[in-house]
Design a protein around this motif. Sequence first.
Motif, PDB file in Angstrom:
ATOM      1  N   ASN A  18      35.873   3.790  98.110  1.00 19.70           N
ATOM      2  CA  ASN A  18      36.249   4.755  97.033  1.00 19.70           C
ATOM      3  C   ASN A  18      36.811   5.911  97.263  1.00 19.70           C
ATOM      4  N   TYR A  19      36.298   6.639  98.433  1.00 11.41           N
ATOM      5  CA  TYR A  19      37.213   7.624  98.717  1.00 11.41           C
ATOM      6  C   TYR A  19      38.782   7.698  99.005  1.00 11.41           C
ATOM      7  N   LEU A  20      38.915   6.599  99.798  1.00 12.58           N
ATOM      8  CA  LEU A  20      40.344   6.220  99.976  1.00 12.58           C
ATOM      9  C   LEU A  20      41.089   5.738  98.907  1.00 12.58           C
ATOM     10  N   GLN A  21      40.473   5.058  97.853  1.00 11.33           N
ATOM     11  CA  GLN A  21      41.263   4.742  96.669  1.00 11.33           C
ATOM     12  C   GLN A  21      41.690   6.176  96.093  1.00 11.33           C
ATOM     13  N   VAL A  22      40.713   7.131  95.939  1.00 13.03           N
ATOM     14  CA  VAL A  22      41.062   8.272  95.296  1.00 13.03           C
ATOM     15  C   VAL A  22      42.315   8.750  95.852  1.00 13.03           C
ATOM     16  N   SER A  23      42.659   8.727  96.919  1.00 14.12           N
ATOM     17  CA  SER A  23      43.824   9.134  97.571  1.00 14.12           C
ATOM     18  C   SER A  23      45.024   8.658  97.335  1.00 14.12           C
ATOM     19  N   HIS A  24      44.886   7.531  96.646  1.00 15.23           N
ATOM     20  CA  HIS A  24      46.037   6.565  96.069  1.00 15.23           C
ATOM     21  C   HIS A  24      46.393   6.843  94.782  1.00 15.23           C
ATOM     22  N   ALA A  25      45.380   7.722  94.050  1.00 15.41           N
ATOM     23  CA  ALA A  25      45.393   7.854  92.604  1.00 15.41           C
ATOM     24  C   ALA A  25      46.435   9.113  92.003  1.00 15.41           C
ATOM     25  N   SER A  26      47.428   8.823  91.396  1.00 17.56           N
ATOM     26  CA  SER A  26      48.397   9.762  91.180  1.00 17.56           C
ATOM     27  C   SER A  26      47.829  10.820  90.160  1.00 17.56           C
ATOM     28  N   ALA A  27      46.695  10.460  89.217  1.00 15.08           N
ATOM     29  CA  ALA A  27      45.990  11.349  88.470  1.00 15.08           C
ATOM     30  C   ALA A  27      44.897  11.985  88.894  1.00 15.08           C
ATOM     31  N   ALA A  28      44.595  11.845  90.124  1.00 11.54           N
ATOM     32  CA  ALA A  28      43.426  12.586  90.780  1.00 11.54           C
ATOM     33  C   ALA A  28      43.352  13.997  90.597  1.00 11.54           C
ATOM     34  N   ASN A  29      44.334  14.620  90.827  1.00 14.12           N
ATOM     35  CA  ASN A  29      44.648  16.145  90.710  1.00 14.12           C
ATOM     36  C   ASN A  29      44.398  16.589  89.243  1.00 14.12           C
TER      37      ASN A  29
ATOM     38  N   PRO B 125      35.926  -7.073  96.903  1.00 16.26           N
ATOM     39  CA  PRO B 125      36.327  -6.053  96.032  1.00 16.26           C
ATOM     40  C   PRO B 125      35.638  -5.785  94.702  1.00 16.26           C
ATOM     41  N   GLU B 126      35.772  -4.694  94.457  1.00 12.48           N
ATOM     42  CA  GLU B 126      34.972  -4.296  93.121  1.00 12.48           C
ATOM     43  C   GLU B 126      36.057  -3.602  92.124  1.00 12.48           C
ATOM     44  N   ALA B 127      35.625  -3.032  90.936  1.00  9.57           N
ATOM     45  CA  ALA B 127      36.494  -2.256  90.186  1.00  9.57           C
ATOM     46  C   ALA B 127      37.392  -1.063  90.691  1.00  9.57           C
ATOM     47  N   SER B 128      38.496  -1.052  90.748  1.00 11.80           N
ATOM     48  CA  SER B 128      39.191  -0.107  91.700  1.00 11.80           C
ATOM     49  C   SER B 128      39.146   1.486  90.924  1.00 11.80           C
ATOM     50  N   ILE B 129      38.781   2.274  91.992  1.00 12.49           N
ATOM     51  CA  ILE B 129      38.295   3.642  91.605  1.00 12.49           C
ATOM     52  C   ILE B 129      39.875   4.273  91.316  1.00 12.49           C
ATOM     53  N   LYS B 130      40.831   3.891  92.174  1.00 10.04           N
ATOM     54  CA  LYS B 130      42.198   4.170  91.551  1.00 10.04           C
ATOM     55  C   LYS B 130      42.689   4.004  90.274  1.00 10.04           C
ATOM     56  N   ASP B 131      42.596   2.574  90.077  1.00 14.14           N
ATOM     57  CA  ASP B 131      42.974   2.124  88.578  1.00 14.14           C
ATOM     58  C   ASP B 131      42.476   2.663  87.456  1.00 14.14           C
ATOM     59  N   ASP B 132      41.116   3.098  87.649  1.00 17.84           N
ATOM     60  CA  ASP B 132      40.133   3.806  86.736  1.00 17.84           C
ATOM     61  C   ASP B 132      40.772   5.169  86.376  1.00 17.84           C
ATOM     62  N   LEU B 133      40.863   5.894  87.542  1.00 21.89           N
ATOM     63  CA  LEU B 133      41.481   7.384  87.499  1.00 21.89           C
ATOM     64  C   LEU B 133      42.804   7.353  87.028  1.00 21.89           C
ATOM     65  N   ASP B 134      43.691   6.506  87.321  1.00 20.03           N
ATOM     66  CA  ASP B 134      45.070   6.208  86.636  1.00 20.03           C
ATOM     67  C   ASP B 134      45.163   5.821  85.232  1.00 20.03           C
ATOM     68  N   SER B 135      44.147   5.303  84.959  1.00 12.61           N
ATOM     69  CA  SER B 135      44.291   4.786  83.262  1.00 12.61           C
ATOM     70  C   SER B 135      44.192   5.633  82.588  1.00 12.61           C
ATOM     71  N   GLN B 136      44.229   5.501  81.153  1.00 11.74           N
ATOM     72  CA  GLN B 136      44.458   6.425  80.098  1.00 11.74           C
ATOM     73  C   GLN B 136      43.109   6.344  79.309  1.00 11.74           C
ATOM     74  N   ASP B 137      42.165   5.522  79.843  1.00 12.91           N
ATOM     75  CA  ASP B 137      40.836   5.597  79.154  1.00 12.91           C
ATOM     76  C   ASP B 137      39.940   6.577  80.122  1.00 12.91           C
ATOM     77  N   ARG B 138      39.496   7.422  79.038  1.00 13.61           N
ATOM     78  CA  ARG B 138      38.517   8.508  79.682  1.00 13.61           C
ATOM     79  C   ARG B 138      37.399   8.337  80.235  1.00 13.61           C
ATOM     80  N   SER B 139      36.670   7.088  79.315  1.00 15.87           N
ATOM     81  CA  SER B 139      35.512   6.574  79.723  1.00 15.87           C
ATOM     82  C   SER B 139      35.487   6.108  81.286  1.00 15.87           C
ATOM     83  N   ALA B 140      36.419   5.116  81.641  1.00 18.39           N
ATOM     84  CA  ALA B 140      36.678   4.640  82.894  1.00 18.39           C
ATOM     85  C   ALA B 140      37.021   5.698  83.878  1.00 18.39           C
TER      86      ALA B 140
END
Length: 241
Positions: free
Chosen positions: A40-51, A113-128
């Motif tokens: 999960n932590y490593l997936q965050v590092s690939h999320a463009s929206a993390a910051n 695999p489970e739901a991707s933290i990266k995909d959820d962070l980069d989505s436009q879905d606030r709940s995700a």
Amino acid sequence: MKVFHLRLKTIICGLLFTLFCNPALSTEDVMKQAGRCAVNYLQVSHASAANRVIVDYEQIDVRERAWHLIRTYQLNPSISGSGNNFAVDLNRFVQGKSNSLQLGVNGNVVLFPEASIKDDLDSQDRSAQLSAIQTLAACDDLYGFTPKITAIDLTSDFDCAVSYWLLGAFNPAQRAMASERTRFAMRRHIQVNPDTNAAQLEQQVLAEGQSRGRRIQQGLDSANVIQETLGRCESQYGLGQ
């Protein structure tokens, strides 16, 4: 020395919590739990929206948290599927390019695999996004990492649309850009609230913009508030003024 004590405290907190607060967990479960958080932590590092969605993200070394868990719980197997290179296997799994990841000295613990933290962070879905951040915060709590990952309070799409409208109203030179941003924010609002009538939303934005504009002209509201709101909107949308 201070860093050493901090890391030692993190190790002790994580181990004590796992051993005493989750006594029913098997060794395999403990490793899977640590492995899942590391991924999960490593997936965050690939999320463009993390910051844009995580408070003070630049000050949080998520990769170090991941590798700290890998070292502490000995998740790096001595035999790895791709040329004995665990880092390669891990990276492929983190990016969704592999269907499994072997963990443990003998590689006998397997993550799927489970739901991707990266995909959820980069989505436009606030709940995700919030769900992903809650998952990360749970890992922080479990292993004692600080600062804890928390969500940035976002400005509503409606308020962003109104603020962009005001920008265009008060700055003719930026009117075209502001109009485009207004429509963008309204589209985001409709995505989150699909039952919204687009024409009615446009009228509501116009009415609220005119009302706030009058208050600014009368000195009842500060234009600085609008500027601050615009800054937050630009940041959360990943746009550059």
